[in-house]
Design a protein around this motif. Structure first.
Motif: not given
Length: 255
Positions: A25-27, A86-87, A103-104, A109-111
């Motif tokens: 997960p991104l922080t 999510r980004c 979602k990233c 990343i997919d969206g």
């Protein structure tokens, strides 16, 4: 580009793509982060996107580019944030703007995307791309993209095992055969292989088709015309095998 020293172009980012790592997960304070990938609009036409940013306190600050089949939106991130995995990123250039969201994590990343260009209206579609949490400055797009058919060759080496006989060199046609690039981000290799590519600075990366993963450097050849060079050092798989040819490949205009 501001206090973070961000620049849109990112050749160093491309050199990291062959490495496969564990996603996480991104922080909110991930730091330097980059996105690169492809898109498909509602009519099935392809495009690409590339973003370089700083993720601090949950906000993205930086620059990016979204290329559709008709237009390019290139500019600063005017709104960007990370929330619940999510980004969401908006890029603006005058009245034109583009949004990437989905979602990233630290790997992908997919969206979706949406762009608006004055006089042409809106485009919507899907995006899929890769993420890297390291970013370094790279060269600008000083050399134009070669869009004519390029002939690809490499210098083959034949080693003699007889004492005193030198290594012999000769030109050999590349496994690519030839290479044709389009401004819309499509490539054709030989007579039948097709796919998409993304340009970042002076590098291109083939992101689909038979040659997916290959990285080319856009340079001028001896005549001064744009060419694409696939350096062997940048085109080896994790096991050391070559992605294009066993040696560095030069794709140039036939003369």
């Amino acid at each position: 580009m501001g206090k973070f020293g961000l620049r849109y172009h990112l050749a160093a980012f491309l050199t990291l793509f062959p490495l496969v790592g564990q996603s996480a997960p991104l922080t909110p304070n991930e730091g330097a982060i980059s996105f690169i990938g492809t898109l498909t609009d509602g009519d099935g036409k392809p495009g690409s996107f590339a973003i370089e940013a700083e993720l601090k306190d949950g906000d993205f600050i930086g620059r990016g580019r979204i290329v559709t089949s008709d237009h390019t939106v290139r500019g600063d991130i005017t709104q960007g944030f990370l929330e619940n995995g999510r980004c969401s990123i908006r890029i603006e250039s005058g009245r034109a703007h583009g949004d990437i969201s989905g979602k990233c994590d630290s790997d992908k990343i997919d969206g979706q995307f949406e762009t608006f260009y004055p006089g042409s209206g809106s485009k919507l579609g899907a995006v899929s791309g890769m993420v890297r949490t390291t970013a370094e400055p790279a060269a600008d797009e000083d050399v134009p993209l070669p869009t004519v058919k390029l002939t690809c060759v490499f210098q083959d080496r034949k080693v003699s095992f007889k004492w005193g006989e030198p290594i012999q060199y000769s030109l050999a046609f590349s496994n690519l055969g030839s290479l044709t690039l389009t401004p819309e981000g499509l490539y054709k290799a030989g007579t039948s292989t097709e796919g998409q590519f993304v340009r970042i600075g002076d590098k291109i990366r083939l992101v689909s088709g038979t040659w997916s993963g290959a990285i080319g450097s856009i340079e001028r050849d001896r005549s001064g015309e744009p060419a694409v060079i696939f350096y062997i050092e940048k085109n080896r798989g994790p096991d050391g095998t070559h992605l294009v040819d066993p040696y560095t490949t030069h794709c140039t205009q036939a003369r």
